[in-house]
Design a protein around this motif. Structure first.
Motif, PDB file in Angstrom:
ATOM      1  N   UNK A   7       0.826  -1.207   0.000  1.00 55.00           N
ATOM      2  CA  UNK A   7       0.000   0.000   0.000  1.00 55.00           C
ATOM      3  C   UNK A   7       0.858   1.254   0.000  1.00 55.00           C
ATOM      4  N   UNK A   8       1.603   1.486   1.103  1.00 51.15           N
ATOM      5  CA  UNK A   8       2.362   2.746   1.157  1.00 51.15           C
ATOM      6  C   UNK A   8       3.539   2.593   2.106  1.00 51.15           C
ATOM      7  N   UNK A   9       4.484   3.495   1.987  1.00 51.20           N
ATOM      8  CA  UNK A   9       5.527   3.631   3.002  1.00 51.20           C
ATOM      9  C   UNK A   9       4.934   4.506   4.103  1.00 51.20           C
ATOM     10  N   UNK A  10       5.112   4.148   5.391  1.00 47.72           N
ATOM     11  CA  UNK A  10       4.530   4.957   6.467  1.00 47.72           C
ATOM     12  C   UNK A  10       4.866   6.443   6.306  1.00 47.72           C
ATOM     13  N   UNK A  11       3.866   7.286   6.574  1.00 51.47           N
ATOM     14  CA  UNK A  11       4.049   8.732   6.402  1.00 51.47           C
ATOM     15  C   UNK A  11       5.187   9.282   7.247  1.00 51.47           C
ATOM     16  N   UNK A  12       5.342   8.739   8.467  1.00 47.51           N
ATOM     17  CA  UNK A  12       6.396   9.285   9.340  1.00 47.51           C
ATOM     18  C   UNK A  12       7.790   8.897   8.834  1.00 47.51           C
ATOM     19  N   UNK A  13       7.874   7.773   8.120  1.00 48.82           N
ATOM     20  CA  UNK A  13       9.160   7.399   7.509  1.00 48.82           C
ATOM     21  C   UNK A  13       9.467   8.356   6.353  1.00 48.82           C
ATOM     22  N   UNK A  14       8.424   8.738   5.622  1.00 52.74           N
ATOM     23  CA  UNK A  14       8.626   9.681   4.519  1.00 52.74           C
ATOM     24  C   UNK A  14       8.994  11.072   5.060  1.00 52.74           C
ATOM     25  N   UNK A  15       8.450  11.426   6.221  1.00 46.10           N
ATOM     26  CA  UNK A  15       8.826  12.699   6.859  1.00 46.10           C
ATOM     27  C   UNK A  15      10.319  12.670   7.202  1.00 46.10           C
ATOM     28  N   UNK A  16      10.781  11.521   7.657  1.00 45.37           N
ATOM     29  CA  UNK A  16      12.212  11.375   7.950  1.00 45.37           C
ATOM     30  C   UNK A  16      13.023  11.525   6.659  1.00 45.37           C
ATOM     31  N   UNK A  17      12.497  11.006   5.570  1.00 46.56           N
ATOM     32  CA  UNK A  17      13.180  11.103   4.276  1.00 46.56           C
ATOM     33  C   UNK A  17      13.330  12.553   3.837  1.00 46.56           C
ATOM     34  N   UNK A  18      12.264  13.328   4.023  1.00 48.14           N
ATOM     35  CA  UNK A  18      12.335  14.754   3.657  1.00 48.14           C
ATOM     36  C   UNK A  18      13.392  15.474   4.492  1.00 48.14           C
ATOM     37  N   UNK A  19      13.431  15.153   5.780  1.00 51.01           N
ATOM     38  CA  UNK A  19      14.435  15.771   6.663  1.00 51.01           C
ATOM     39  C   UNK A  19      15.836  15.363   6.222  1.00 51.01           C
ATOM     40  N   UNK A  20      15.993  14.106   5.805  1.00 52.49           N
ATOM     41  CA  UNK A  20      17.313  13.620   5.365  1.00 52.49           C
ATOM     42  C   UNK A  20      17.777  14.403   4.145  1.00 52.49           C
ATOM     43  N   UNK A  21      16.877  14.610   3.179  1.00 50.42           N
ATOM     44  CA  UNK A  21      17.265  15.325   1.959  1.00 50.42           C
ATOM     45  C   UNK A  21      17.722  16.748   2.294  1.00 50.42           C
ATOM     46  N   UNK A  22      17.065  17.352   3.275  1.00 46.05           N
ATOM     47  CA  UNK A  22      17.437  18.724   3.651  1.00 46.05           C
ATOM     48  C   UNK A  22      18.832  18.763   4.280  1.00 46.05           C
ATOM     49  N   UNK A  23      19.291  17.644   4.800  1.00 48.11           N
ATOM     50  CA  UNK A  23      20.600  17.594   5.471  1.00 48.11           C
ATOM     51  C   UNK A  23      21.696  16.992   4.591  1.00 48.11           C
ATOM     52  N   UNK A  24      21.334  16.659   3.362  1.00 46.64           N
ATOM     53  CA  UNK A  24      22.259  15.916   2.498  1.00 46.64           C
ATOM     54  C   UNK A  24      23.623  16.605   2.351  1.00 46.64           C
ATOM     55  N   UNK A  25      23.585  17.903   2.047  1.00 43.91           N
ATOM     56  CA  UNK A  25      24.847  18.612   1.783  1.00 43.91           C
ATOM     57  C   UNK A  25      25.732  18.646   3.029  1.00 43.91           C
TER      58      UNK A  25
END
Ligand code: PMP
Ligand code: GLU
Length: 386
Positions: A264-282
């Motif tokens: 069905x889906x990846x849990x929303x809170x895991x995706x929230x973590x993903x967004x935070x990770x992308x913001x910290x990539x650099x």
């Protein structure tokens, strides 16, 4: 057991990488101190700010079904990031957020392979390619590519039943990238025979070479390529199960139905973590990359000094794939039993990997040094005369 299980799972071979990790876990639980050079987990803790983002999302009630193809903000961010680094032209709708890169691979194969179709897989290659092809009813056909992909050899294994080729760069287990010229030649073969390309780039953020070739960098390449990627290796997020699939234009709607009817889906809170990770990539990733590079270079030098071992540091990842003048399965088994050092035999990645070992530099540095000390003292085991 009332009836035999389906051949689909009964005949599936176990994952050598996962089983070795379980073996190390069990040995440690029994009190043995294992120095692990086998792991495909980067061994870095997830940054606390990424953890906090998930925590905040859970507390805010993000605990229900999320959108099946992924949260729009994350899909948008992933499309923009890929376009910036690959010069591709993805829209949000072309990105599917998946539970790990492994499921992205399965989704791509589900979407392209009919029963009896042949899929070309790299050899040596990651242990899950062949089983995933078989799960989709396909027939894996190994393409030897220890040093490089040879387009002529590729053309020679294409048959009228071939529908897709799995490419992996940087390569697990060798740690090497596929060069731009070889990749272009492979894409020309794919074009000529109208093959799908499934490009697994889960180690792309750990490239030490100055440039990295991607098949989806041109519109024609993007049109026939499914791109498998993941947060696991880049951000030390293996247990979060967060990956994504870049899909060719026009294919997303159908492939998404596989998500809808399976996890069905990846849990929303895991995706929230993903967004935070992308913001910290650099901030986070350059340091991780440099650390693995330094460890690779040091380990390659130390391994090369051991009689019977030849090791050149590859241009990406956290793996080394030294050649050993001995039976690789015997070496891995003896080092584990006698030295408490775990590695993986190259032949676990297919016959083309025979005579090599896969060594990861993901353990704490003191453990890597101690493991290399023990290996240097013991050397390669000598096969006992039968
Ligand atoms: N592809 C390759 C080549 C890998 O080594 C891995 C590691 N597990 C994966 C895909 C999938 O990783 P994950 O499912 O953790 O994203
Ligand atoms: N890909 C990693 C490895 O090759 C992790 C284990 C797995 O998913 O196979 O070791």
């Amino acid at each position: 057991m009332p009836r035999p299980l389906a051949g689909r799972v009964a005949g599936l071979r176990p994952s050598a990488t996962v089983e070795m990790t379980e073996r190390v876990r069990a040995a440690r639980a029994a009190g043995r101190r294992i120095l692990a050079l086998n792991s495909g987990d980067p061994g870095i803790p997830t940054d606390p700010r990424i953890v906090e983002a998930a925590h905040r999302a859970i507390l805010a009630g993000d605990t229900r079904y999320a959108p099946a193809p992924g949260v729009p903000a994350l899909r948008e961010a992933l499309a923009a990031r890929e376009n910036a680094r690959a010069r591709s032209a993805y829209g949000e709708g072309d990105i599917l957020v998946t539970p790990g890169g492994k499921f992205a691979l399965l989704a791509a194969l589900m979407g392209t392979v009919e029963a009896g179709n042949e899929v070309i897989v790299p050899a040596p290659g990651w242990v899950s390619y062949e089983p995933c092809v078989r799960l989709c009813g396909g027939v894996p056909v190994a393409l030897p590519m220890l040093d490089r992909v040879d387009p002529e050899r590729l053309a020679a294994v294409v048959t009228p039943r071939t529908v897709a080729i799995i490419l992996n760069s940087p390569v697990n287990p060798t740690g090497r990238t596929i060069g731009a010229e070889d990749l272009a030649a492979v894409m020309a073969v794919a074009e000529r025979h109208d093959l799908w390309v499934i490009f697994d780039q889960v180690y792309a953020d750990l490239v030490h070479a100055p440039s990295f070739a991607r098949p989806h960098a041109t519109p024609a390449g993007q049109a026939r390529t499914f791109v498998v990627d993941s947060f696991s290796k880049t951000f030390g997020m293996t247990g979060w199960r967060l990956g994504f699939l870049g899909m060719p234009p026009g294919t997303a709607k159908a492939v998404q139905r596989f998500m809808q009817h399976s996890v069905y889906c990846v849990p929303g809170f895991v995706q929230a973590a993903g967004l935070a990770a992308l913001a910290l990539e650099a901030e986070l990733v350059p340091g991780t990359r440099a650390r693995f590079r330094a460890r690779q270079l040091r380990a390659a030098e130390r391994l090369s000094a051991i009689p019977g071992i030849a090791c050149i540091a590859p241009d990406a990842s956290f793996y080394l794939f030294p050649r050993v003048d001995a039976d690789d399965r015997l070496v891995a088994a003896r080092w584990l039993e006698d030295l408490d050092v775990s590695t993986l035999p190259g032949s676990a990645f297919g016959a083309a990997g025979t005579g090599h070992l896969r060594i990861s530099v993901t353990a704490p540095e003191a453990d890597i040094e101690e493991a290399l000390d023990r290996i240097a003292r013991a050397g390669l085991p000598v096969a006992s005369a039968a």
